[in-house]
Scaffold this motif. Sequence first.
Motif, PDB file in Angstrom:
ATOM      1  N   LYS A 152      -2.617   7.892   7.753  1.00 35.31           N
ATOM      2  CA  LYS A 152      -2.810   9.052   8.613  1.00 35.31           C
ATOM      3  C   LYS A 152      -1.494   9.783   8.822  1.00 35.31           C
ATOM      4  O   LYS A 152      -0.436   9.168   8.927  1.00 35.31           O
ATOM      5  CB  LYS A 152      -3.357   8.612   9.974  1.00 35.31           C
ATOM      6  N   ALA A 153      -1.575  11.107   8.886  1.00 35.17           N
ATOM      7  CA  ALA A 153      -0.423  11.937   9.217  1.00 35.17           C
ATOM      8  C   ALA A 153      -0.817  12.911  10.309  1.00 35.17           C
ATOM      9  O   ALA A 153      -1.895  13.510  10.247  1.00 35.17           O
ATOM     10  CB  ALA A 153       0.072  12.693   7.992  1.00 35.17           C
ATOM     11  N   GLU A 154       0.046  13.046  11.307  1.00 37.85           N
ATOM     12  CA  GLU A 154      -0.194  13.975  12.412  1.00 37.85           C
ATOM     13  C   GLU A 154       0.608  15.243  12.172  1.00 37.85           C
ATOM     14  O   GLU A 154       1.835  15.224  12.196  1.00 37.85           O
ATOM     15  CB  GLU A 154       0.199  13.351  13.745  1.00 37.85           C
ATOM     16  N   ASP A 155      -0.110  16.342  11.951  1.00 37.14           N
ATOM     17  CA  ASP A 155       0.499  17.638  11.679  1.00 37.14           C
ATOM     18  C   ASP A 155       0.534  18.451  12.965  1.00 37.14           C
ATOM     19  O   ASP A 155      -0.517  18.697  13.557  1.00 37.14           O
ATOM     20  CB  ASP A 155      -0.316  18.373  10.608  1.00 37.14           C
ATOM     21  N   PRO A 156       1.723  18.879  13.412  1.00 38.63           N
ATOM     22  CA  PRO A 156       1.790  19.653  14.656  1.00 38.63           C
ATOM     23  C   PRO A 156       1.454  21.126  14.519  1.00 38.63           C
ATOM     24  O   PRO A 156       1.302  21.808  15.537  1.00 38.63           O
ATOM     25  CB  PRO A 156       3.252  19.469  15.091  1.00 38.63           C
ATOM     26  N   PHE A 157       1.352  21.633  13.291  1.00 43.18           N
ATOM     27  CA  PHE A 157       1.162  23.064  13.082  1.00 43.18           C
ATOM     28  C   PHE A 157      -0.087  23.370  12.281  1.00 43.18           C
ATOM     29  O   PHE A 157      -0.411  22.647  11.323  1.00 43.18           O
ATOM     30  CB  PHE A 157       2.378  23.663  12.362  1.00 43.18           C
ATOM     31  N   PRO A 158      -0.756  24.504  12.605  1.00 41.73           N
ATOM     32  CA  PRO A 158      -0.543  25.384  13.758  1.00 41.73           C
ATOM     33  C   PRO A 158      -1.053  24.801  15.067  1.00 41.73           C
ATOM     34  O   PRO A 158      -0.587  25.178  16.133  1.00 41.73           O
ATOM     35  CB  PRO A 158      -1.331  26.637  13.382  1.00 41.73           C
ATOM     36  N   LEU A 159      -2.009  23.888  14.962  1.00 41.61           N
ATOM     37  CA  LEU A 159      -2.513  23.130  16.097  1.00 41.61           C
ATOM     38  C   LEU A 159      -2.424  21.659  15.724  1.00 41.61           C
ATOM     39  O   LEU A 159      -2.676  21.292  14.583  1.00 41.61           O
ATOM     40  CB  LEU A 159      -3.954  23.498  16.429  1.00 41.61           C
ATOM     41  N   LEU A 170       0.835  -1.186   0.000  1.00 41.58           N
ATOM     42  CA  LEU A 170       0.000   0.000   0.000  1.00 41.58           C
ATOM     43  C   LEU A 170       0.877   1.246   0.000  1.00 41.58           C
ATOM     44  O   LEU A 170       1.939   1.267   0.617  1.00 41.58           O
ATOM     45  CB  LEU A 170      -0.907   0.027   1.225  1.00 41.58           C
ATOM     46  N   SER A 171       0.420   2.278  -0.694  1.00 39.53           N
ATOM     47  CA  SER A 171       1.137   3.539  -0.751  1.00 39.53           C
ATOM     48  C   SER A 171       0.246   4.666  -0.261  1.00 39.53           C
ATOM     49  O   SER A 171      -0.965   4.635  -0.463  1.00 39.53           O
ATOM     50  CB  SER A 171       1.588   3.854  -2.184  1.00 39.53           C
ATOM     51  N   CYS A 172       0.853   5.656   0.367  1.00 39.12           N
ATOM     52  CA  CYS A 172       0.145   6.850   0.797  1.00 39.12           C
ATOM     53  C   CYS A 172       0.937   8.066   0.348  1.00 39.12           C
ATOM     54  O   CYS A 172       2.012   8.342   0.897  1.00 39.12           O
ATOM     55  CB  CYS A 172      -0.042   6.866   2.311  1.00 39.12           C
ATOM     56  N   ALA A 173       0.433   8.773  -0.649  1.00 32.13           N
ATOM     57  CA  ALA A 173       1.061   9.994  -1.129  1.00 32.13           C
ATOM     58  C   ALA A 173       0.542  11.169  -0.313  1.00 32.13           C
ATOM     59  O   ALA A 173      -0.668  11.350  -0.170  1.00 32.13           O
ATOM     60  CB  ALA A 173       0.757  10.196  -2.609  1.00 32.13           C
ATOM     61  N   VAL A 174       1.463  11.961   0.219  1.00 33.90           N
ATOM     62  CA  VAL A 174       1.124  13.050   1.124  1.00 33.90           C
ATOM     63  C   VAL A 174       1.607  14.368   0.541  1.00 33.90           C
ATOM     64  O   VAL A 174       2.725  14.458   0.029  1.00 33.90           O
ATOM     65  CB  VAL A 174       1.766  12.843   2.511  1.00 33.90           C
ATOM     66  N   SER A 175       0.789  15.404   0.635  1.00 34.19           N
ATOM     67  CA  SER A 175       1.192  16.721   0.162  1.00 34.19           C
ATOM     68  C   SER A 175       2.243  17.312   1.091  1.00 34.19           C
ATOM     69  O   SER A 175       2.153  17.183   2.314  1.00 34.19           O
ATOM     70  CB  SER A 175      -0.013  17.651   0.058  1.00 34.19           C
ATOM     71  N   GLY A 176       3.248  17.973   0.507  1.00 29.89           N
ATOM     72  CA  GLY A 176       4.267  18.634   1.292  1.00 29.89           C
ATOM     73  C   GLY A 176       5.367  17.698   1.767  1.00 29.89           C
ATOM     74  O   GLY A 176       5.434  16.526   1.393  1.00 29.89           O
ATOM     75  N   ASN A 177       6.215  18.248   2.619  1.00 26.20           N
ATOM     76  CA  ASN A 177       7.338  17.521   3.187  1.00 26.20           C
ATOM     77  C   ASN A 177       6.844  16.635   4.322  1.00 26.20           C
ATOM     78  O   ASN A 177       6.351  17.140   5.332  1.00 26.20           O
ATOM     79  CB  ASN A 177       8.391  18.502   3.689  1.00 26.20           C
ATOM     80  N   ILE A 178       6.994  15.333   4.182  1.00 28.23           N
ATOM     81  CA  ILE A 178       6.462  14.436   5.207  1.00 28.23           C
ATOM     82  C   ILE A 178       7.215  14.534   6.522  1.00 28.23           C
ATOM     83  O   ILE A 178       6.707  14.072   7.550  1.00 28.23           O
ATOM     84  CB  ILE A 178       6.436  12.973   4.728  1.00 28.23           C
ATOM     85  N   LEU A 179       8.386  15.149   6.527  1.00 29.99           N
ATOM     86  CA  LEU A 179       9.139  15.310   7.765  1.00 29.99           C
ATOM     87  C   LEU A 179       8.522  16.352   8.686  1.00 29.99           C
ATOM     88  O   LEU A 179       8.946  16.482   9.835  1.00 29.99           O
ATOM     89  CB  LEU A 179      10.595  15.674   7.467  1.00 29.99           C
ATOM     90  N   ARG A 180       7.538  17.086   8.207  1.00 27.66           N
ATOM     91  CA  ARG A 180       6.855  18.059   9.061  1.00 27.66           C
ATOM     92  C   ARG A 180       5.943  17.362  10.068  1.00 27.66           C
ATOM     93  O   ARG A 180       5.551  17.959  11.070  1.00 27.66           O
ATOM     94  CB  ARG A 180       6.053  19.054   8.220  1.00 27.66           C
ATOM     95  N   PHE A 181       5.591  16.111   9.812  1.00 32.63           N
ATOM     96  CA  PHE A 181       4.633  15.405  10.640  1.00 32.63           C
ATOM     97  C   PHE A 181       5.298  14.717  11.822  1.00 32.63           C
ATOM     98  O   PHE A 181       6.403  14.186  11.713  1.00 32.63           O
ATOM     99  CB  PHE A 181       3.875  14.371   9.804  1.00 32.63           C
ATOM    100  N   ASN A 182       4.610  14.730  12.952  1.00 35.01           N
ATOM    101  CA  ASN A 182       5.106  14.034  14.135  1.00 35.01           C
ATOM    102  C   ASN A 182       5.195  12.537  13.885  1.00 35.01           C
ATOM    103  O   ASN A 182       6.128  11.872  14.335  1.00 35.01           O
ATOM    104  CB  ASN A 182       4.197  14.288  15.337  1.00 35.01           C
ATOM    105  N   ALA A 183       4.198  12.018  13.178  1.00 34.32           N
ATOM    106  CA  ALA A 183       4.144  10.590  12.901  1.00 34.32           C
ATOM    107  C   ALA A 183       3.217  10.343  11.729  1.00 34.32           C
ATOM    108  O   ALA A 183       2.346  11.157  11.413  1.00 34.32           O
ATOM    109  CB  ALA A 183       3.668   9.810  14.124  1.00 34.32           C
ATOM    110  N   MET A 184       3.402   9.207  11.099  1.00 39.14           N
ATOM    111  CA  MET A 184       2.518   8.751  10.042  1.00 39.14           C
ATOM    112  C   MET A 184       2.175   7.297  10.336  1.00 39.14           C
ATOM    113  O   MET A 184       2.931   6.606  11.024  1.00 39.14           O
ATOM    114  CB  MET A 184       3.187   8.874   8.675  1.00 39.14           C
ATOM    115  N   GLY A 185       1.056   6.855   9.812  1.00 36.68           N
ATOM    116  CA  GLY A 185       0.700   5.487  10.127  1.00 36.68           C
ATOM    117  C   GLY A 185      -0.389   4.913   9.248  1.00 36.68           C
ATOM    118  O   GLY A 185      -1.010   5.620   8.445  1.00 36.68           O
ATOM    119  N   TRP A 186      -0.585   3.622   9.423  1.00 31.83           N
ATOM    120  CA  TRP A 186      -1.633   2.877   8.748  1.00 31.83           C
ATOM    121  C   TRP A 186      -2.602   2.316   9.777  1.00 31.83           C
ATOM    122  O   TRP A 186      -2.189   1.776  10.809  1.00 31.83           O
ATOM    123  CB  TRP A 186      -1.052   1.733   7.921  1.00 31.83           C
ATOM    124  N   TYR A 187      -3.878   2.443   9.468  1.00 27.79           N
ATOM    125  CA  TYR A 187      -4.953   1.944  10.304  1.00 27.79           C
ATOM    126  C   TYR A 187      -5.897   1.141   9.423  1.00 27.79           C
ATOM    127  O   TYR A 187      -5.918   1.305   8.206  1.00 27.79           O
ATOM    128  CB  TYR A 187      -5.696   3.099  10.970  1.00 27.79           C
TER     129      TYR A 187
END
Length: 118
Positions: free
Chosen positions: A96-103, A20-37
Amino acid sequence: QVQLVESGGDLVQPGGSLRLSCAVSGNILRFNAMGWYRQAPGNQREVVATITRTGTPDYAESVEGRFTISRDVAKSTFYLQMYSLKPEDTAVYYCKAEDPFPLRRNYWGQGTQVTVSS
């Protein structure tokens, strides 16, 4: 706006493999974590695998040793490689991607169906 798009779901026989692949907009290093559910009919959504910003993976006991989560920063994509698939792996899989910004908030893909059946 963060967008996630899953792909790779399919119908496979028990013992088969799938990626499985998940294409994410932007730099994925901005996210605290990524995952599969995943969520099977009649069941709650459950975590399958996660990977932190620093690259540390974690797996649900039910898939450990069979599934591998990985990422490609240049492609802004992360993956779930699945081996030795079982009928009980049948579910809709979501990334899923967890974005820390702005909230801090979670972004979800639309899901991709994985069916394991003979």
